[in-house]
Design a protein around this motif. Structure first.
Motif, PDB file in Angstrom:
ATOM      1  N   LYS A 105       0.843  -1.199   0.000  1.00 58.10           N
ATOM      2  CA  LYS A 105       0.000   0.000   0.000  1.00 58.10           C
ATOM      3  C   LYS A 105       0.882   1.254   0.000  1.00 58.10           C
ATOM      4  CE  LYS A 105      -2.262   1.357   3.671  1.00 58.10           C
ATOM      5  NZ  LYS A 105      -3.106   1.281   4.854  1.00 58.10           N
ATOM      6  N   ILE A 109       1.009   4.145  -3.037  1.00 61.31           N
ATOM      7  CA  ILE A 109       0.719   5.583  -2.841  1.00 61.31           C
ATOM      8  C   ILE A 109       1.857   6.416  -3.433  1.00 61.31           C
ATOM      9  CG2 ILE A 109       0.464   7.409  -1.082  1.00 61.31           C
ATOM     10  CD1 ILE A 109      -0.965   5.317   0.686  1.00 61.31           C
ATOM     11  N   ARG A 110       3.115   5.986  -3.169  1.00 60.21           N
ATOM     12  CA  ARG A 110       4.267   6.780  -3.640  1.00 60.21           C
ATOM     13  C   ARG A 110       4.523   6.615  -5.137  1.00 60.21           C
ATOM     14  NH1 ARG A 110       3.182   5.802   1.673  1.00 60.21           N
ATOM     15  NH2 ARG A 110       4.136   7.416   2.950  1.00 60.21           N
ATOM     16  N   ASP A 129       1.354   4.814   7.775  1.00 61.35           N
ATOM     17  CA  ASP A 129       1.452   3.698   6.838  1.00 61.35           C
ATOM     18  C   ASP A 129       1.299   2.370   7.580  1.00 61.35           C
ATOM     19  OD1 ASP A 129       1.983   4.816   4.134  1.00 61.35           O
ATOM     20  OD2 ASP A 129       3.552   5.855   5.236  1.00 61.35           O
ATOM     21  N   PHE A 389       1.142  14.216   0.692  1.00 62.92           N
ATOM     22  CA  PHE A 389       0.540  12.869   0.740  1.00 62.92           C
ATOM     23  C   PHE A 389       1.518  11.752   1.058  1.00 62.92           C
ATOM     24  CE2 PHE A 389       1.903  10.699  -3.083  1.00 62.92           C
ATOM     25  CZ  PHE A 389       2.188  11.698  -4.001  1.00 62.92           C
ATOM     26  N   ASP A 390       2.821  12.035   0.996  1.00 59.77           N
ATOM     27  CA  ASP A 390       3.766  10.998   1.419  1.00 59.77           C
ATOM     28  C   ASP A 390       4.013  11.056   2.934  1.00 59.77           C
ATOM     29  OD1 ASP A 390       5.032  13.452   0.900  1.00 59.77           O
ATOM     30  OD2 ASP A 390       7.007  12.520   0.747  1.00 59.77           O
TER      31      ASP A 390
END
Ligand code: SAH
Length: 411
Positions: A105, A109-110, A129, A389-390
């Motif tokens: 996941k 995302i990244r 995470d 977002f990271d």
């Protein structure tokens, strides 16, 4: 990807601990922390236990997590019992499937980053995470692993498994470095490959270098990426002052955005040296003044000399390391923000930030209002920024939304 547990599998049986206050609703909503006041006295055999533990309330199993007997933050949840991978009698399988799911996941995302523009980001952001206490930052072909509470977390997370997972996901990696806190005797350790003194990477098409071993945090403040881009948009033709500049993240973006001049101030001389290098590697010809000095002293002198800048950026270190220090920190933020407002030219811009999780957004807004009022000025809020977002966090954990950034026009 072969199954591998990022969590170290304990050799002894994993104990079951009992919760005395029913906070299962809070856990089911995605909060992952339980403080000591929700636990009563535990069985003699686990009185001084720290490590992996099952958690139950009455006879209901709630999940599997990390217990630390001597910490006020007593329990951090890994896998809830209602998740599909949870198997009460097979903790090893549970940990393998659960950690692989979280890992995939995080990677997916990244994968949204366009690596031709940005090849530096936070790959694992702790509880955001699903990996409490674990941080992994990627700087081009270097990965930096960091534990929030180093010595204990090194017993939980399996660094050898992390090396295998990282090398599988990033075949071009040439270094994996474990960074420990300054005060620990062994500052860091190369887990794979070789660490270069300076590591070069890209962020939004701009080049940066960082000294991973000696620099702050893992080497660079990746969390201000989006806010730096905002500064780039507004910097055109402006004289810019960047207080607490570190290695010049905001300064380089301001210059790339067409600033007339950029003045950077940071107390750390090595950070100012890296800042100069960051201007060079981007071939920026903007006139700069790079000052290794105490920002508080610099401010006093600049106010006295009636200096003015079209855009002042103020991103100080966290003044509130814990809840107790909030009143003091509030006063310190108000003082430094109101003093730096005095340096903003008429109708100029002011950017302020706070990275302290103990100062939440409403508190930050109050600090800004008070700072403007103290400086006898009025402000117009142009845009608010937060962490990118990271640096995700579970929706239920407001306390992990730590970064606040405001861009204002000074009226
Ligand atoms: N804006 C930076 C990050 C700032 S971190 C970026 O985007 O990269 C905070 C910085 O404040 C650190 O570099 C630290 O060296 C500096 N600092 C701490 N106390 C200071 C002081 N009294 N005067 C000037 N700089 C200070």
């Amino acid at each position: 990807m072969k199954k591998l547990s990022a969590v170290r599998i304990p050799s002894q049986k994993i104990p079951i601990l009992t919760l005395h206050r029913d906070i299962s609703k809070h856990l089911k909503r995605g909060h992952r922390w339980i403080y000591s006041d929700s636990f009563g006295p535990q069985h003699e055999s686990v009185k001084n236990y720290s490590g992996l533990a099952f958690l139950q309330i009455k006879k209901d199993l709630l999940g599997l997590g990390v217990y630390q007997f001597d910490s006020p933050l007593r329990f951090r949840m890994l896998c809830l019992s209602d998740e599909p991978f949870f198997k009460k009698t097979e903790p090893v399988k549970t940990l393998e499937s659960w950690s692989l799911h979280q890992w995939k996941k995080a990677l997916s995302i990244r994968s949204l980053f366009d690596s031709s523009l940005t090849n530096s980001y936070r790959l694992i952001n702790g509880e955001g995470d699903g990996f409490p206490g674990l941080v992994i930052d990627i700087y081009a072909n270097t990965a930096v692993v960091k534990f929030e509470n180093s010595l204990f977390e090194e017993c939980i997370w399996d660094t050898q498994a992390l090396v295998i997972l990282l090398c599988e996901a990033f075949p071009l990696l040439d270094c994996i470095y474990l960074k420990r806190k300054k005060e620990e005797s062994e500052k860091g350790e190369v887990l794979f490959g070789t660490l270069n003194t300076e590591v070069q990477f890209k962020e939004n098409g701009l080049l940066f270098s960082a000294n991973i071993r000696e620099g702050s945090k893992t080497g660079f403040f990746l969390d201000q990426r989006d806010n730096r881009n905002l500064i780039k948009q507004f910097a055109h033709d402006k004289s810019v002052l960047n207080l607490f500049s570190y290695t010049g993240g905001f300064s380089v973006y301001a210059a790339a955005g067409g600033a007339k001049s950029v003045t950077s101030v940071d107390i750390a001389k090595p950070a100012i040296e890296v800042l100069q290098n960051n201007f060079e590697i981007n071939q920026l010809k903007t006139p700069t003044e790079n000052i290794a000095a105490d920002a508080f002293l610099y401010l006093g002198q600049a106010v006295e000399k009636k200096k003015k800048f079209d855009l002042v950026i103020n991103d100080p270190p966290s003044f509130a390391p814990n809840a107790k220090s909030v009143p003091q920190a509030t006063a310190a933020y108000t003082k430094i923000f109101s003093d730096s407002l005095r340096l903003v030219s008429s109708h100029g811009l002011f950017a302020a930030s706070s990275c302290s999780s103990h100062i939440n957004t409403p508190m930050f807004m109050d600090i800004l209002k008070e700072s403007f009022s103290k400086a006898r000025l009025r402000g117009t809020l142009l845009q608010m920024g937060h962490q990118p977002f990271d640096h995700p966090y579970p929706l239920a954990m407001d306390e992990l939304r730590y970064l606040k950034f405001a861009l204002l026009r000074v009226e």
